[in-house]
Scaffold this motif. Structure first.
Motif, mmCIF file in Angstrom:
data_model
loop_
_atom_site.group_PDB
_atom_site.id
_atom_site.type_symbol
_atom_site.label_atom_id
_atom_site.label_comp_id
_atom_site.label_asym_id
_atom_site.label_seq_id
_atom_site.Cartn_x
_atom_site.Cartn_y
_atom_site.Cartn_z
ATOM 1 N N ARG A 208 10.608 -33.191 -37.730
ATOM 2 C CA ARG A 208 10.620 -32.537 -39.042
ATOM 3 C C ARG A 208 11.027 -31.073 -38.897
ATOM 4 N NH1 ARG A 208 9.880 -37.115 -39.073
ATOM 5 N NH2 ARG A 208 8.329 -38.387 -40.184
ATOM 6 N N ILE A 209 10.498 -30.434 -37.867
ATOM 7 C CA ILE A 209 10.831 -29.020 -37.626
ATOM 8 C C ILE A 209 12.307 -28.885 -37.292
ATOM 9 C CG2 ILE A 209 10.433 -27.062 -36.082
ATOM 10 C CD1 ILE A 209 7.526 -28.043 -35.802
ATOM 11 N N GLU A 210 12.850 -29.821 -36.496
ATOM 12 C CA GLU A 210 14.269 -29.804 -36.160
ATOM 13 C C GLU A 210 15.132 -29.832 -37.417
ATOM 14 O OE1 GLU A 210 15.764 -32.062 -32.411
ATOM 15 O OE2 GLU A 210 14.083 -33.223 -33.177
ATOM 16 N N VAL A 211 14.823 -30.758 -38.329
ATOM 17 C CA VAL A 211 15.627 -30.898 -39.545
ATOM 18 C C VAL A 211 15.491 -29.665 -40.419
ATOM 19 C CG1 VAL A 211 16.047 -32.275 -41.600
ATOM 20 C CG2 VAL A 211 15.406 -33.402 -39.472
ATOM 21 N N ALA A 212 14.262 -29.163 -40.579
ATOM 22 C CA ALA A 212 14.056 -27.977 -41.410
ATOM 23 C C ALA A 212 14.802 -26.779 -40.840
ATOM 24 C CB ALA A 212 12.562 -27.676 -41.524
ATOM 25 N N ALA A 213 14.746 -26.611 -39.518
ATOM 26 C CA ALA A 213 15.461 -25.503 -38.883
ATOM 27 C C ALA A 213 16.959 -25.655 -39.059
ATOM 28 C CB ALA A 213 15.100 -25.441 -37.399
ATOM 29 N N ASN A 214 17.435 -26.888 -39.006
ATOM 30 C CA ASN A 214 18.853 -27.151 -39.227
ATOM 31 C C ASN A 214 19.262 -26.742 -40.635
ATOM 32 O OD1 ASN A 214 21.436 -28.844 -38.395
ATOM 33 N ND2 ASN A 214 20.895 -29.484 -40.456
ATOM 34 N N HIS A 215 18.451 -27.052 -41.623
ATOM 35 C CA HIS A 215 18.777 -26.687 -43.000
ATOM 36 C C HIS A 215 18.861 -25.169 -43.161
ATOM 37 C CE1 HIS A 215 18.692 -30.743 -44.091
ATOM 38 N NE2 HIS A 215 17.420 -30.889 -44.437
ATOM 39 N N VAL A 216 17.926 -24.463 -42.555
ATOM 40 C CA VAL A 216 17.938 -22.997 -42.654
ATOM 41 C C VAL A 216 19.200 -22.443 -41.997
ATOM 42 C CG1 VAL A 216 16.796 -20.877 -41.903
ATOM 43 C CG2 VAL A 216 15.429 -22.795 -42.780
ATOM 44 N N THR A 217 19.517 -22.968 -40.809
ATOM 45 C CA THR A 217 20.677 -22.459 -40.071
ATOM 46 C C THR A 217 21.983 -22.745 -40.793
ATOM 47 O OG1 THR A 217 19.485 -22.797 -37.994
ATOM 48 C CG2 THR A 217 21.858 -22.497 -37.846
ATOM 49 N N GLN A 218 22.053 -23.871 -41.493
ATOM 50 C CA GLN A 218 23.316 -24.262 -42.115
ATOM 51 C C GLN A 218 23.437 -23.834 -43.576
ATOM 52 O OE1 GLN A 218 23.690 -28.530 -41.265
ATOM 53 N NE2 GLN A 218 24.899 -28.016 -39.445
ATOM 54 N N LEU A 219 22.330 -23.625 -44.263
ATOM 55 C CA LEU A 219 22.403 -23.325 -45.692
ATOM 56 C C LEU A 219 22.068 -21.878 -46.042
ATOM 57 C CD1 LEU A 219 20.754 -26.593 -47.068
ATOM 58 C CD2 LEU A 219 23.172 -25.985 -47.112
ATOM 59 N N VAL A 220 21.382 -21.180 -45.164
ATOM 60 C CA VAL A 220 20.965 -19.795 -45.440
ATOM 61 C C VAL A 220 21.659 -18.812 -44.503
ATOM 62 C CG1 VAL A 220 19.025 -18.189 -45.568
ATOM 63 C CG2 VAL A 220 18.716 -20.575 -46.305
ATOM 64 N N VAL A 221 21.563 -19.087 -43.214
ATOM 65 C CA VAL A 221 22.075 -18.155 -42.205
ATOM 66 C C VAL A 221 23.567 -17.851 -42.353
ATOM 67 C CG1 VAL A 221 22.390 -17.801 -39.719
ATOM 68 C CG2 VAL A 221 20.243 -18.738 -40.584
ATOM 69 N N PRO A 222 24.429 -18.825 -42.743
ATOM 70 C CA PRO A 222 25.861 -18.509 -42.845
ATOM 71 C C PRO A 222 26.189 -17.321 -43.747
ATOM 72 C CG PRO A 222 25.560 -20.871 -42.886
ATOM 73 C CD PRO A 222 24.185 -20.266 -42.942
ATOM 74 N N PHE A 223 25.410 -17.086 -44.783
ATOM 75 C CA PHE A 223 25.669 -15.960 -45.676
ATOM 76 C C PHE A 223 25.442 -14.622 -44.962
ATOM 77 C CE2 PHE A 223 24.903 -19.452 -48.570
ATOM 78 C CZ PHE A 223 25.881 -19.271 -49.533
ATOM 79 N N LEU A 224 24.597 -14.627 -43.936
ATOM 80 C CA LEU A 224 24.296 -13.393 -43.214
ATOM 81 C C LEU A 224 25.439 -12.963 -42.303
ATOM 82 C CD1 LEU A 224 20.559 -14.082 -42.240
ATOM 83 C CD2 LEU A 224 21.471 -12.930 -44.272
ATOM 84 N N LEU A 225 26.408 -13.861 -42.078
ATOM 85 C CA LEU A 225 27.563 -13.485 -41.264
ATOM 86 C C LEU A 225 28.354 -12.343 -41.892
ATOM 87 C CD1 LEU A 225 28.909 -17.042 -40.337
ATOM 88 C CD2 LEU A 225 27.854 -15.408 -38.761
ATOM 89 N N PHE A 226 28.249 -12.186 -43.203
ATOM 90 C CA PHE A 226 29.040 -11.176 -43.909
ATOM 91 C C PHE A 226 28.223 -9.936 -44.243
ATOM 92 C CE2 PHE A 226 30.694 -15.421 -44.928
ATOM 93 C CZ PHE A 226 31.945 -15.307 -44.352
ATOM 94 N N THR A 227 27.082 -9.790 -43.587
ATOM 95 C CA THR A 227 26.251 -8.596 -43.745
ATOM 96 C C THR A 227 26.526 -7.634 -42.596
ATOM 97 O OG1 THR A 227 24.429 -9.622 -42.523
ATOM 98 C CG2 THR A 227 24.463 -9.909 -44.928
ATOM 99 N N PRO A 228 26.078 -6.366 -42.714
ATOM 100 C CA PRO A 228 26.314 -5.396 -41.632
ATOM 101 C C PRO A 228 25.583 -5.785 -40.351
ATOM 102 C CG PRO A 228 25.736 -4.293 -43.702
ATOM 103 C CD PRO A 228 25.466 -5.745 -43.907
ATOM 104 N N GLN A 229 26.037 -5.198 -39.260
ATOM 105 C CA GLN A 229 25.369 -5.373 -37.977
ATOM 106 C C GLN A 229 24.070 -4.551 -37.977
ATOM 107 O OE1 GLN A 229 26.135 -7.634 -36.128
ATOM 108 N NE2 GLN A 229 28.361 -7.893 -35.944
ATOM 109 N N PRO A 230 23.038 -5.013 -37.259
ATOM 110 C CA PRO A 230 23.025 -6.144 -36.314
ATOM 111 C C PRO A 230 22.651 -7.494 -36.951
ATOM 112 C CG PRO A 230 20.972 -4.963 -36.130
ATOM 113 C CD PRO A 230 21.776 -4.223 -37.177
ATOM 114 N N VAL A 231 22.552 -7.522 -38.288
ATOM 115 C CA VAL A 231 22.144 -8.767 -38.942
ATOM 116 C C VAL A 231 23.152 -9.883 -38.672
ATOM 117 C CG1 VAL A 231 21.597 -9.859 -41.140
ATOM 118 C CG2 VAL A 231 20.890 -7.498 -40.712
ATOM 119 N N ALA A 232 24.452 -9.567 -38.766
ATOM 120 C CA ALA A 232 25.467 -10.582 -38.537
ATOM 121 C C ALA A 232 25.391 -11.131 -37.117
ATOM 122 C CB ALA A 232 26.856 -9.997 -38.804
ATOM 123 N N THR A 233 25.121 -10.258 -36.154
ATOM 124 C CA THR A 233 24.961 -10.721 -34.772
ATOM 125 C C THR A 233 23.760 -11.641 -34.650
ATOM 126 O OG1 THR A 233 26.046 -8.818 -33.750
ATOM 127 C CG2 THR A 233 24.423 -9.986 -32.418
ATOM 128 N N GLY A 234 22.659 -11.287 -35.318
ATOM 129 C CA GLY A 234 21.477 -12.146 -35.300
ATOM 130 C C GLY A 234 21.770 -13.514 -35.890
#
Length: 475
Positions: A208-234
């Motif tokens: 369950r944790i694997e799937v939930a973490a996958n959802h966060v990584t794929q549905l939330v984290v991608p938007f942070l790629l377009f934020t300033p550093q060091p957030v985008a690196t994170g």
């Protein structure tokens, strides 16, 4: 122009280019070693027959102009050699325009292969390699700092890969929303790896944790790629960690590896390396990169519309050059693993009690005692398509008959795609049949008792006893 380049990504570009070159090597190596049986002149789906009915504009390729097994092999090995040169950093010794042309060579050669590869090259990571490889042409070399626009386009690719995969899961199988998909996925995935058995037997709360973490990584984290550093690196680091988890859990060709490579381009590694001083980027380079950026952003309309659509499709190319594509994986997850087992017999009259011997494949499950091996990022194309055949005979309609014919004919190139043949060279079987089995992982107790990692149950006949037509005519 100072805004055009970003010195902070000098080391990131270096790692990205070398790693991409490795993936090119793997792709061309696989093409060179497997093509004869798959798409060669005497292959299951021959290229000459394909180009007769598909025009150049629909599938631009060198092989539309000329095809022979020797010419294809020359192109594949040339691509491999150029990729090795890129891995060695030869492009850094060339003028900027020369480096761009050198990066263009493997892209053009691999595009030629994919566009005539038919079913065997219908995977999303083929388009992903081409899209990323095209951007690598404009990333520059040691004579200029990395251009900001190309770095942005690489993040845009990474966003579509991750966010597209996340959306297709939420819109697809209900088990993703219920966090239960990994109760099945490690067992039913196309090609398990050496650790997949252990991943499957993790406690259900961990799944369950694997799937939930996958959802966060794929549905939330991608938007942070377009934020300033060091957030985008994170954000990129989180994606890299997730991809390595997937790499450990199964064999997904180079899908996870190239996602890691693209994520590296978003890392600010300036604290680890001081970029050398270089001259300003030439005006012609700035114009070319800017024009390509505008073109690719305009072409992104259809993939973006696909992302927002309730009828989202996975792994779709919207142009014959594969410049901007839609991605996604496992919108639905199989609950049961079914495998097609191909068997042959030397008996001239096939019976149920005949001496039927199984052909073993390199990656797909067969012998229940044989533990899965690690093959990714190398892609075993026939093994993958055999998994699809287990899902439905419709996936194998175009190539399964030719595969059986070549096994009956003792075709050397086809046998090289297999792990082993139960018949000695020069003594092919008289008949071949295929049977469908349900496979499941054994439990810890069963593994200790039997040493088998799989348990299988007969389901039905997939193909009845078959022999070569010319043999039947002779009789």
């Amino acid at each position: 122009m100072e805004w055009f380049t970003a010195d902070a990504y000098w080391l990131s570009r270096l790692i990205f280019q070398r790693a991409l070159a490795v993936l090119y090597v793997m792709a061309f190596l696989g093409a060179a070693l497997q093509f004869r049986a798959l798409i060669g002149e005497r292959g299951m789906l021959p290229v000459p027959r394909y180009v007769e009915r598909v025009p150049f504009r629909a599938a631009p390729s060198l092989f539309q102009l000329h095809f022979s097994d020797r010419f294809f092999a020359c192109c594949a090995w040339t691509g491999c050699a150029v990729a090795v040169a890129l891995l060695a950093g030869v492009h850094g010794l060339l003028p900027l325009w020369g480096a761009m042309l050198l990066w263009l060579v493997p892209w053009a050669l691999y595009l030629s292969i994919v566009n005539v590869g038919q079913t065997w090259y219908g995977f999303g990571w083929e388009s992903l390699l081409l899209e990323v490889g095209f951007l690598a042409v404009f990333l520059g070399n040691d004579r200029v700092a990395p251009p900001v626009l190309v770095l942005f386009l690489l993040r845009w690719v990474l966003f579509r890969v991750e966010f597209g995969a996340g959306l297709i899961k939420m819109r697809g199988d209900a088990c993703w929303r219920k966090l239960t998909c990994l109760d099945f996925h490690h067992e039913t995935q196309p090609m398990p790896g050496p650790l997949s058995w252990f991943f499957h037997h993790l406690p259900k709360p961990v799944h369950r944790i694997e799937v939930a973490a996958n959802h966060v990584t794929q549905l939330v984290v991608p938007f942070l790629l377009f934020t300033p550093q060091p957030v985008a690196t994170g954000a990129a680091c989180l994606m890299i960690v997730t991809q390595f988890w997937l790499i450990l859990s199964g064999n997904f060709s180079w899908l996870n590896w190239i996602t890691v490579v693209v994520a590296v381009s978003a890392l600010d590694l300036s604290a680890w390396h001081t970029a050398p001083e270089v001259a300003d980027a030439p005006v012609w380079y700035e114009v070319v990169v800017s024009a390509v950026t505008v073109l690719l952003l305009a072409m992104s309309y259809r993939p973006m519309r696909n992302l927002l659509s309730r009828r989202q499709v996975m792994n779709r190319s919207f142009d014959p050059l594969h410049l901007v594509n839609a991605y996604g994986a496992f919108g639905s997850v199989s609950r049961v693993r079914q495998e097609v087992v191909i068997e042959g017999t030397a008996d001239t009259v096939p019976r149920e009690d005949s001496d039927w011997r199984a052909y073993e494949f390199k990656g797909k499950p067969g012998d229940v005692h044989r533990w899965p091996r690690q093959f990714a990022p190398y892609h075993l194309r026939l093994d993958w398509m055999m998994w699809f055949a287990g899902l439905s005979p419709a996936y194998a309609r175009s190539w399964f008959g030719p595969l059986v014919e070549r096994l009956l004919d003792d075709d050397r190139d086809t046998l090289r795609l297999l792990r082993s043949s139960p018949f000695p060279p020069g003594s092919p079987p008289a008949y071949i049949r295929a049977r469908l089995y349900r496979y499941r992982y054994t439990t810890w107790h069963e593994l200790r008792e039997t040493g088998a990692c799989w348990e299988r149950t007969y389901v039905r006949e997939f193909l009845g006893p078959t022999r070569l037509a010319r043999t039947a005519q002779q009789e």
